[in-house]
Scaffold this active site. Structure first.
Site, PDB file in Angstrom:
ATOM      1  N   GLY A 390       0.561  -1.238  -0.234  1.00 32.02           N
ATOM      2  CA  GLY A 390      -0.057  -0.259  -0.001  1.00 32.02           C
ATOM      3  C   GLY A 390       0.955   1.232  -0.173  1.00 32.02           C
ATOM      4  O   GLY A 390       1.981   0.957  -0.108  1.00 32.02           O
ATOM      5  N   PRO A 391       0.208   2.423   0.067  1.00 32.12           N
ATOM      6  CA  PRO A 391       0.826   3.701   0.077  1.00 32.12           C
ATOM      7  C   PRO A 391       2.038   3.834   1.183  1.00 32.12           C
ATOM      8  O   PRO A 391       1.560   3.097   2.200  1.00 32.12           O
ATOM      9  CB  PRO A 391      -0.087   4.872  -0.369  1.00 32.12           C
ATOM     10  CG  PRO A 391      -1.290   4.067   0.299  1.00 32.12           C
ATOM     11  CD  PRO A 391      -1.317   2.340  -0.260  1.00 32.12           C
ATOM     12  N   PRO A 392       2.668   5.182   1.126  1.00 33.36           N
ATOM     13  CA  PRO A 392       3.559   5.517   2.121  1.00 33.36           C
ATOM     14  C   PRO A 392       2.459   5.697   3.271  1.00 33.36           C
ATOM     15  O   PRO A 392       2.279   6.393   3.145  1.00 33.36           O
ATOM     16  CB  PRO A 392       4.675   6.099   2.023  1.00 33.36           C
ATOM     17  CG  PRO A 392       4.825   5.974   0.052  1.00 33.36           C
ATOM     18  CD  PRO A 392       3.521   6.047   0.487  1.00 33.36           C
ATOM     19  N   GLY A 393       3.137   5.250   4.784  1.00 36.03           N
ATOM     20  CA  GLY A 393       2.993   6.361   6.162  1.00 36.03           C
ATOM     21  C   GLY A 393       1.660   5.477   6.205  1.00 36.03           C
ATOM     22  O   GLY A 393       1.146   6.262   7.403  1.00 36.03           O
ATOM     23  N   VAL A 394       1.069   4.464   5.948  1.00 37.07           N
ATOM     24  CA  VAL A 394      -0.288   3.578   6.311  1.00 37.07           C
ATOM     25  C   VAL A 394       0.192   2.610   7.362  1.00 37.07           C
ATOM     26  O   VAL A 394      -1.043   2.025   7.696  1.00 37.07           O
ATOM     27  CB  VAL A 394      -1.318   2.896   4.689  1.00 37.07           C
ATOM     28  CG1 VAL A 394      -1.666   4.379   4.457  1.00 37.07           C
ATOM     29  CG2 VAL A 394      -0.100   2.046   4.520  1.00 37.07           C
ATOM     30  N   GLY A 395       1.132   2.398   8.128  1.00 37.89           N
ATOM     31  CA  GLY A 395       1.330   2.060   9.177  1.00 37.89           C
ATOM     32  C   GLY A 395       2.066   0.283   9.008  1.00 37.89           C
ATOM     33  O   GLY A 395       1.587  -0.617   9.505  1.00 37.89           O
ATOM     34  N   THR A 397       5.275  -1.020   8.185  1.00 40.16           N
ATOM     35  CA  THR A 397       6.010  -1.621   8.747  1.00 40.16           C
ATOM     36  C   THR A 397       5.823  -1.854  10.397  1.00 40.16           C
ATOM     37  O   THR A 397       6.753  -3.098  11.305  1.00 40.16           O
ATOM     38  CB  THR A 397       8.014  -0.530   8.759  1.00 40.16           C
ATOM     39  OG1 THR A 397       7.852  -0.425   7.113  1.00 40.16           O
ATOM     40  CG2 THR A 397       8.805  -1.219   9.165  1.00 40.16           C
ATOM     41  N   SER A 714      -6.004   4.638 -17.860  1.00 43.60           N
ATOM     42  CA  SER A 714      -7.009   4.872 -16.599  1.00 43.60           C
ATOM     43  C   SER A 714      -7.544   5.908 -17.180  1.00 43.60           C
ATOM     44  O   SER A 714      -8.624   6.047 -16.784  1.00 43.60           O
ATOM     45  CB  SER A 714      -7.152   4.351 -15.344  1.00 43.60           C
ATOM     46  OG  SER A 714      -5.816   5.445 -14.872  1.00 43.60           O
ATOM     47  N   LYS A 757      -8.487   5.755  -5.281  1.00 50.17           N
ATOM     48  CA  LYS A 757      -9.097   6.611  -5.797  1.00 50.17           C
ATOM     49  C   LYS A 757      -9.939   7.403  -4.897  1.00 50.17           C
ATOM     50  O   LYS A 757      -9.998   8.939  -5.277  1.00 50.17           O
ATOM     51  CB  LYS A 757      -9.182   6.685  -7.662  1.00 50.17           C
ATOM     52  CG  LYS A 757      -8.072   5.925  -8.510  1.00 50.17           C
ATOM     53  CD  LYS A 757      -8.175   5.016 -10.166  1.00 50.17           C
ATOM     54  CE  LYS A 757      -7.417   4.815 -10.253  1.00 50.17           C
ATOM     55  NZ  LYS A 757      -7.256   4.559 -12.283  1.00 50.17           N
TER      56      LYS A 757
END
Length: 808
Positions: A390-395, A397, A714, A757
């Site tokens: 998923g995108p960075p910063g979503v937890g 790690t 898209s 999106k």
């Protein structure tokens, strides 16, 4: 000292006696006088040397290794080739400060810079005159300092005692050369031919076998007679040491070959150690054997250990292979063979721990609880291999640490970003110098159990180096549940069972992961957070954490919900919460500053305070959703950082029907634009567009933010709507966005990244989204709270978008 202006110092030549001899400068009494230059620089680049003191007139080679030193030599060699050389007080310091160097040094001229075969640089420098550092004026990229000249004392005229001193120095130096086996006999020839007393003192001082501090004393002694006396003392001490060594060697010299000598010395050492209380070598081996009794390893490993320890016992501690062997045996002992921590089978407690540490992420939590439940029923189940992407910063790690806490297991993390060598995973064979186990085995040793939670961070960023093997392929064995019960490390030369390790890989972009590697993992998508989730994460986790880190009291600092929402909407635009945490930290830093300086300030952060604390808002929703002219349509895109909105602009100008595409578009996106334009021309009658319009007007399609590369199918439906809007002069409805791939037959195909999106659309205030009917399955799979406030329009054919998106 006399000044002789007719001699050019740069033209002095120095003779090399032989290939084995060092550079020996032969200088005449007239040339000695110009060692002190008439023009003295005020500013000098300063080069600290670890174990060398440079004397005026002396030519020495120095090996340049430190980055600052390399930059200094390069720059100086390009200009006037003049530098200031000082010695370090402590040669063990790699990055000295001003207090770590002697203030008195020697101005030097760079004679030549040589590139060595091993890649290092050697500079040949010649001392000129003494100087003293007054003030440091520059530290980067190297030191520069303001300096002043130090004038040494003159040669005493008709002083018989000074002449006797010089003769004594020559005699002692010649005796030392004769006794020392390491100094070539040519050096005596050089000393006999030195006529200048000043240069003789400097030459002998430079080659004196003593420490840097003693040489520095000689450099700092300005009175020539006093310096000669000091040098004579050092030479006398060195001569006495050499004579004593010679006496000892003549007494004990016995005709023994190397093997007999080593044996006898070894026996003597053993006897002395036994007298002092035991042999440390045998004690160490005894401790290893005792530790081995507690290990739970297999019969195969036990046999391998006994074989290696027997080999170690037969080795002499001074042997080159001894350290390699003892490192290998210690690695075998340090590994947690069949040592496991006890799992926590209380499902409710595990759920509470996961909920406490992370808000949301239900899919991952559910999968961990399921694994724990099965493990509770079937004790020896193989651990799953999960991949959170998923995108960075979503937890992703931090979730690994939370899972370890919930299961009651040890936690270890290994970053794979930029890994390019297969040996990093599998280790090196122990026959190589500096060999060590791979990072998998090293981390297992660090975890101290055979069933840790093992996070493989950034698995999508593993490098691909054809010269050192492919680390992605090496990971196939690690992450295959059918193979990792016998993982082979090149250093261990034995199989290690990894089947009980709970591997959790993280990735931002799953498409860059090796397909075979992706097939071995259970992929769990972690999407971005909606505003309501970010609000709860900030209140429960980010704000309390930052308050503690900034030394503030929780009771004194309050954030109003409206303020947090405003930070999320106006100051951040991300799927995760990393940027949000930075903004919270920025606010708390200002509050900490006010409290520390005794200023009175509001302890409750309100929305109206944010502009003063964080500046003007970075993002504004309004500009993203207004369509002032025809031809501008909002699209939805997916990136590794989450969802984004983009705009497609179409303008018409008089011409011959040419199509121009700008905005740093990739090939796929350009093809989508061509398909949209051709379809519009083929169905112009349905939209009441005259056929001649396509021959009279040039079409220009632009996607803003031209510095950012864009690609993918898209945006196809967005480009078609933009073209149709421009040709029909019908504006696009406000707060509407769309996504979908198109075909020449006029069909709208499904696309991926739907949840990201939708989140991007909600952040921008979009209320209507147009997409393919086949994406309806994806929409129904998304939690209701993510869909709230957005109306979805499903279409099968491109022409259907006209009535939905364009105003009448």
């Amino acid at each position: 000292m006399r000044k002789n202006k007719d001699i050019d110092l740069d033209r002095l030549e120095f003779a090399v006696l032989s290939d084995e001899a060092e550079f020996v400068p032969i200088i005449t009494s007239e040339e000695e006088e110009i060692i002190e230059p008439t023009k003295f620089p005020e500013l000098l680049p300063i080069l600290p040397l670890k174990n060398t003191v440079l004397f005026p007139g002396i030519l020495v080679p120095i090996t340049v290794g430190r980055d600052k030193s390399i930059n200094l030599i390069k720059d100086a060699y390009k200009t006037d080739k003049t530098i200031g050389v000082v010695s370090q007080k402590d040669e063990s310091i790699d990055d000295p400060k001003l207090d770590d160097i002697n203030k008195t040094g020697t101005i030097a001229h760079i004679v030549k810079v040589l590139q060595m075969p091993d890649g290092s640089s050697t500079a040949i420098i010649q001392g000129k005159t003494r100087f003293e550092i007054i003030e440091l004026t520059q530290t980067e990229p190297y030191w520069k300092a303001k300096v002043k000249q130090i004038i040494a004392g003159n040669i005493p005229e008709k002083d018989e005692s000074f002449t006797a001193l010089i003769d004594s120095i020559k005699d002692l130096a010649l005796q030392i050369i004769k006794l020392s086996p390491h100094i070539p006999t040519e050096a005596g020839f050089a000393i006999k031919n030195i006529e200048s007393s000043t240069f003789l003192i400097n030459f002998v001082s430079s080659n004196l076998n003593t420490n840097v501090n003693d040489k520095q004393k000689l450099l700092e002694t300005l009175d020539l007679k006093e310096r000669a006396n000091l040098l004579l003392g050092f030479l006398s001490k060195e001569l006495q040491m050499l004579e004593l060594k010679s006496q000892i060697q003549s007494k004990v010299k016995v005709d023994l070959d190397k093997q007999q000598r080593d044996f006898l010395l070894g026996q003597q050492l053993k006897t002395i150690q036994e007298e002092l209380g035991g042999n440390p070598h045998e004690q160490q081996i005894g401790e290893m054997l005792e530790k081995a009794k507690t290990k739970k390893w297999s019969k195969q490993i036990d046999e391998a250990f006994k074989r290696e320890i027997n080999k170690l016992q037969r080795m002499h501690p001074a042997a080159a292979e001894y350290s390699i062997q003892i490192n290998y045996v210690e690695t075998l002992l340090d590994l947690p063979w069949n040592e496991f921590t006890t799992d926590n089978f209380d499902l409710k407690t595990a759920q509470k721990v996961l909920d406490k540490d992370h808000y949301g992420l239900e899919k991952v939590k559910e999968r961990i609880i399921e694994h724990l439940a099965v493990l509770k029923l079937k004790k020896n189940m193989k651990s799953p291999i999960l991949c959170l992407y998923g995108p960075p910063g979503v937890g992703k790690t931090s979730l690994g640490k939370s899972i370890a806490s919930a299961l009651g297991r040890n936690y270890v993390r290994m970053s794979l970003g930029g890994l390019r060598d297969e040996a990093e995973i599998r280790g090196h064979r122990k026959t190589y110098i500096g060999a060590m186990p791979g990072r998998i085995i090293q981390n297992i040793k660090k975890a101290k159990s055979s069933n840790p939670v093992f996070v493989l961070d950034e698995i999508d960023k593993v490098g691909n180096n054809p010269f050192h093997g492919d680390p992605s392929s090496a990971l196939l064995e690690v992450l295959d549940p059918e193979q990792n019960n016998s993982f082979y490390d090149n250093y261990l030369e034995a199989d290690y069972d990894l089947s009980n390790v709970l591997f959790i890989a993280t990735a931002n972009n799953i498409n860059t992961v090796l397909p075979a590697l992706k097939d071995r993992m259970e992929i769990i998508e972690i999407n971005g957070y909606i505003i309501e989730e970010k609000l709860q994460i900030a209140k429960r986790h980010l704000i309390p954490k930052q308050i503690v880190e900034h030394g503030l009291e929780k009771e004194k600092i309050k954030f109003h919900d409206k303020a947090i929402i405003k930070i999320i909407e106006d100051y951040t635009r991300e799927s995760g919460v990393r940027e949000l945490e930075k903004k919270v930290a920025a606010i708390l830093r200002k509050k900490a500053k006010d409290i520390a300086s005794g200023k009175r300030s509001n302890t409750t952060i309100e929305a109206e305070h944010l502009q003063k604390l964080l500046g003007i808002p970075v993002f504004q929703k309004d500009k993203f959703i207004k369509s002032e002219v025809a031809g501008v349509v909002t699209g939805l895109a997916w990136t590794v950082f989450g969802g984004e909105i983009l705009f497609v602009e179409t303008s018409l100008s008089k011409g011959k029907g040419n199509l121009t595409l700008t905005g740093n578009l990739g090939d796929v996106m350009k093809e989508s634009a061509t398909i949209a334009y051709e379809y519009l021309k083929a169905h112009a009658k349905k939209l009441n567009i005259p056929d001649e319009s396509f021959e009279k007007w040039n079409v220009h399609i632009h996607v803003p933010e031209g510095a950012t590369p864009k690609d993918g199918p898209s945006a196809g439906i967005t480009m078609f709507a933009s073209l149709a809007s421009a040709f029909t002069k019908r504006k696009v409805k406000a707060k509407l966005a769309m996504t979908g791939e198109i075909t020449l037959r006029g069909k709208v195909l499904p696309v991926g990244g739907i949840k990201e999106k939708i989140l991007a659309a909600k952040r921008a205030g979009i209320t209507d989204i147009v997409l393919s009917s086949e994406n309806k399955i994806n929409i129904n799979d998304i939690n209701e709270k993510y869909r709230k406030g957005v109306k979805f329009h499903y279409i099968n054919d491109m022409i259907d978008v006209i009535d939905i998106a364009l105003k009448k």
